[in-house]
Write a protein that holds these residues in place. Structure first.
Motif, PDB file in Angstrom:
ATOM      1  N   TYR A 131       0.843  -1.199   0.000  1.00 30.66           N
ATOM      2  CA  TYR A 131       0.000   0.000   0.000  1.00 30.66           C
ATOM      3  C   TYR A 131       0.875   1.245   0.000  1.00 30.66           C
ATOM      4  O   TYR A 131       2.015   1.227   0.482  1.00 30.66           O
ATOM      5  CB  TYR A 131      -0.866   0.058   1.264  1.00 30.66           C
ATOM      6  N   LYS A 132       0.302   2.345  -0.480  1.00 24.64           N
ATOM      7  CA  LYS A 132       0.896   3.653  -0.230  1.00 24.64           C
ATOM      8  C   LYS A 132       0.333   4.103   1.115  1.00 24.64           C
ATOM      9  O   LYS A 132      -0.828   4.465   1.238  1.00 24.64           O
ATOM     10  CB  LYS A 132       0.537   4.639  -1.338  1.00 24.64           C
ATOM     11  N   ARG A 133       1.178   4.037   2.107  1.00 22.30           N
ATOM     12  CA  ARG A 133       0.738   4.195   3.494  1.00 22.30           C
ATOM     13  C   ARG A 133       1.460   5.348   4.165  1.00 22.30           C
ATOM     14  O   ARG A 133       2.607   5.647   3.865  1.00 22.30           O
ATOM     15  CB  ARG A 133       0.992   2.883   4.234  1.00 22.30           C
ATOM     16  N   ILE A 181      -3.342  12.906   1.165  1.00 25.88           N
ATOM     17  CA  ILE A 181      -3.998  12.001   0.224  1.00 25.88           C
ATOM     18  C   ILE A 181      -3.976  12.578  -1.177  1.00 25.88           C
ATOM     19  O   ILE A 181      -3.679  11.886  -2.160  1.00 25.88           O
ATOM     20  CB  ILE A 181      -5.436  11.723   0.699  1.00 25.88           C
ATOM     21  N   GLY A 185      -1.450  10.352  -2.999  1.00 29.78           N
ATOM     22  CA  GLY A 185      -2.278   9.186  -3.310  1.00 29.78           C
ATOM     23  C   GLY A 185      -2.243   8.131  -2.223  1.00 29.78           C
ATOM     24  O   GLY A 185      -2.187   6.923  -2.516  1.00 29.78           O
ATOM     25  N   ILE A 186      -2.290   8.542  -0.957  1.00 29.90           N
ATOM     26  CA  ILE A 186      -2.214   7.594   0.157  1.00 29.90           C
ATOM     27  C   ILE A 186      -3.428   6.665   0.148  1.00 29.90           C
ATOM     28  O   ILE A 186      -4.570   7.106   0.012  1.00 29.90           O
ATOM     29  CB  ILE A 186      -2.120   8.354   1.499  1.00 29.90           C
ATOM     30  N   GLU A 187      -3.166   5.353   0.315  1.00 31.44           N
ATOM     31  CA  GLU A 187      -4.228   4.352   0.284  1.00 31.44           C
ATOM     32  C   GLU A 187      -4.566   3.798   1.666  1.00 31.44           C
ATOM     33  O   GLU A 187      -5.675   3.298   1.879  1.00 31.44           O
ATOM     34  CB  GLU A 187      -3.799   3.178  -0.598  1.00 31.44           C
ATOM     35  N   LEU A 188      -3.611   3.859   2.570  1.00 30.54           N
ATOM     36  CA  LEU A 188      -3.773   3.268   3.904  1.00 30.54           C
ATOM     37  C   LEU A 188      -3.168   4.225   4.921  1.00 30.54           C
ATOM     38  O   LEU A 188      -2.046   4.692   4.747  1.00 30.54           O
ATOM     39  CB  LEU A 188      -3.069   1.905   3.959  1.00 30.54           C
ATOM     40  N   LYS A 217     -10.743   5.899   3.637  1.00 30.55           N
ATOM     41  CA  LYS A 217      -9.581   5.041   3.403  1.00 30.55           C
ATOM     42  C   LYS A 217      -9.439   4.051   4.559  1.00 30.55           C
ATOM     43  O   LYS A 217      -9.752   4.372   5.712  1.00 30.55           O
ATOM     44  CB  LYS A 217      -8.305   5.880   3.311  1.00 30.55           C
TER      45      LYS A 217
END
Length: 236
Positions: A131-133, A181, A185-188, A217
């Protein structure tokens, strides 16, 4: 032009650092600064090693900003609060006073700038995929005193210096969440809080309603079992 090397580490990272750091060539003009949990709890050991010019004891936001500003202007760095200073020429160590813990309304004033970070910085494995975290600081400090946790020692080291547990203002949370975000593009999101469910029901509900409408998210959090209730689980 002189440079700065800045290092932050916990104790196990400091032990690893010691296995190779003395073998690295560093120019005499370079200022080597170290901070983090280990220098906070063992500042004498760290500054006496001879590997570092400055050791930051305690919170570093204000202290390091002062170091950067004064270093850029060529000013004397020996007497900055929260800093242990090693004079290379005289072999002298100066141990400065601790400054007050940063208040809630000031702690998160400066927005982090990740524009010069590679996007790989945000990649993190979780539950079988990448993930992008991002770990987003919701609060700092902990109400509890666990024998296995560094928070207890940090709390004791800063005793009398101000409020240890501080919660980020809701306006700062909302503003920075959206920016992270949108920009990366943060996903987590890891909600960085030593005991997330220790917050009041009204605070949790207010944050959750906004998060569910605006962010949507997946998230990770940490808490203690005695803070878990059916009502709080429903809010999550």
């Amino acid at each position: 032009k002189p440079d700065i090397i800045a290092i932050s580490c916990m104790s196990f990272e400091y032990e690893f650092l010691n296995t190779f750091f003395s073998d690295i060539y560093i120019s005499k003009d370079t200022l080597v600064v170290i901070g983090g949990i280990h220098p906070t709890l063992k500042p004498d050991e760290v500054i006496s090693s001879g590997l570092f010019d400055l050791a930051c004891v305690g919170e570093g936001e204000e202290a390091f900003a002062e170091v950067l500003n004064m270093f850029e202007k060529g000013q004397d760095l020996r007497y900055i609060k929260n800093i242990f200073f090693r004079d290379k020429n005289k072999g002298q160590i100066i141990k400065n006073q601790r400054r007050k813990l940063i208040e809630e309304n000031k702690l998160w004033e400066i927005e982090p700038d990740y524009s010069f970070f590679d996007e790989k910085y945000f990649l993190y494995p979780f539950d079988g995929r990448i993930y992008k975290r991002y770990a987003f600081e919701i609060a700092r400090g902990c109400h509890f005193d666990c024998t296995y946790c560094g928070n207890t020692a940090i709390k004791e080291s800063g005793h009398g210096l101000g409020k240890f547990v501080r919660t980020r203002p809701i306006g700062s949370i909302k503003k920075n969440f959206k920016k992270l975000i949108d920009d990366h593009g943060i996903e987590l999101i890891a909600l960085q809080d030593e005991c997330f469910l220790a917050h009041s029901i009204s605070w949790l509900r207010g944050l959750a309603e906004w998060y569910g409408q605006e962010i949507k998210k997946p998230f990770i959090l940490g808490t203690r079992p005695e803070t878990v209730t059916e009502e709080k689980i429903e809010i999550l």
